[in-house]
Write a protein that holds these residues in place. Sequence first.
Motif, mmCIF file in Angstrom:
data_model
loop_
_atom_site.group_PDB
_atom_site.id
_atom_site.type_symbol
_atom_site.label_atom_id
_atom_site.label_comp_id
_atom_site.label_asym_id
_atom_site.label_seq_id
_atom_site.Cartn_x
_atom_site.Cartn_y
_atom_site.Cartn_z
ATOM 1 N N MET A 4 -7.475 43.520 25.115
ATOM 2 C CA MET A 4 -8.721 44.113 24.629
ATOM 3 C C MET A 4 -9.338 43.198 23.576
ATOM 4 N N SER A 5 -10.614 42.956 23.712
ATOM 5 C CA SER A 5 -11.350 42.196 22.707
ATOM 6 C C SER A 5 -12.468 43.081 22.185
ATOM 7 N N ARG A 6 -13.218 42.562 21.250
ATOM 8 C CA ARG A 6 -14.350 43.338 20.710
ATOM 9 C C ARG A 6 -15.378 43.664 21.775
ATOM 10 N N SER A 7 -15.452 42.786 22.794
ATOM 11 C CA SER A 7 -16.438 42.994 23.854
ATOM 12 C C SER A 7 -15.856 43.709 25.068
ATOM 13 N N GLY A 8 -14.610 44.168 24.980
ATOM 14 C CA GLY A 8 -13.995 44.868 26.093
ATOM 15 C C GLY A 8 -12.768 44.142 26.586
ATOM 16 N N GLU A 9 -12.386 44.458 27.812
ATOM 17 C CA GLU A 9 -11.178 43.888 28.394
ATOM 18 C C GLU A 9 -11.468 42.509 28.971
ATOM 19 N N VAL A 10 -10.640 41.525 28.601
ATOM 20 C CA VAL A 10 -10.770 40.164 29.126
ATOM 21 C C VAL A 10 -9.371 39.666 29.475
ATOM 22 N N SER A 11 -9.313 38.585 30.252
ATOM 23 C CA SER A 11 -8.002 38.023 30.572
ATOM 24 C C SER A 11 -7.417 37.406 29.305
ATOM 25 N N ALA A 12 -6.098 37.339 29.260
ATOM 26 C CA ALA A 12 -5.424 36.760 28.095
ATOM 27 C C ALA A 12 -5.816 35.300 27.926
ATOM 28 N N SER A 13 -5.986 34.570 29.032
ATOM 29 C CA SER A 13 -6.367 33.157 28.913
ATOM 30 C C SER A 13 -7.785 33.009 28.376
ATOM 31 N N GLU A 14 -8.690 33.928 28.731
ATOM 32 C CA GLU A 14 -10.047 33.897 28.161
ATOM 33 C C GLU A 14 -10.001 34.192 26.663
ATOM 34 N N ALA A 15 -9.186 35.157 26.281
ATOM 35 C CA ALA A 15 -9.047 35.494 24.862
ATOM 36 C C ALA A 15 -8.456 34.322 24.095
ATOM 37 N N LEU A 16 -7.498 33.628 24.696
ATOM 38 C CA LEU A 16 -6.885 32.472 24.050
ATOM 39 C C LEU A 16 -7.907 31.348 23.892
ATOM 40 N N GLY A 17 -8.698 31.107 24.918
ATOM 41 C CA GLY A 17 -9.763 30.101 24.833
ATOM 42 C C GLY A 17 -10.753 30.426 23.736
ATOM 43 N N ALA A 18 -11.099 31.690 23.597
ATOM 44 C CA ALA A 18 -12.015 32.113 22.535
ATOM 45 C C ALA A 18 -11.386 31.891 21.166
ATOM 46 N N ALA A 19 -10.089 32.177 21.048
ATOM 47 C CA ALA A 19 -9.393 31.962 19.777
ATOM 48 C C ALA A 19 -9.363 30.480 19.426
#
Length: 80
Positions: A4-19
């Motif tokens: 879960m991110s602030r914008s909703g559910e995303v893949s873990a790899s997308e969340a990692l890329g954002a981080a």
Amino acid sequence: MTVMSRSGEVSASEALGAAYSTLPGIDLATMEQQAALMTRVDRKYLVPASVALDLVEAMGEDLHVLEIGGERTFAYRSLY
């Protein structure tokens, strides 16, 4: 795997890329200068993206991303 991110559910790899994108970059010359007096041991671990995300968040300001020519993603190949 999703997180879960602030914008909703995303893949873990997308969340990692954002981080990664929020971390400060460091160029190779600066990294070599800062590491010159350190004893260094390279270890590589294969962990799920969600665990890597937790590690990135936990390390905070101590973590930098190598940036060369504006790029932060590089191919890696090792021959034994």
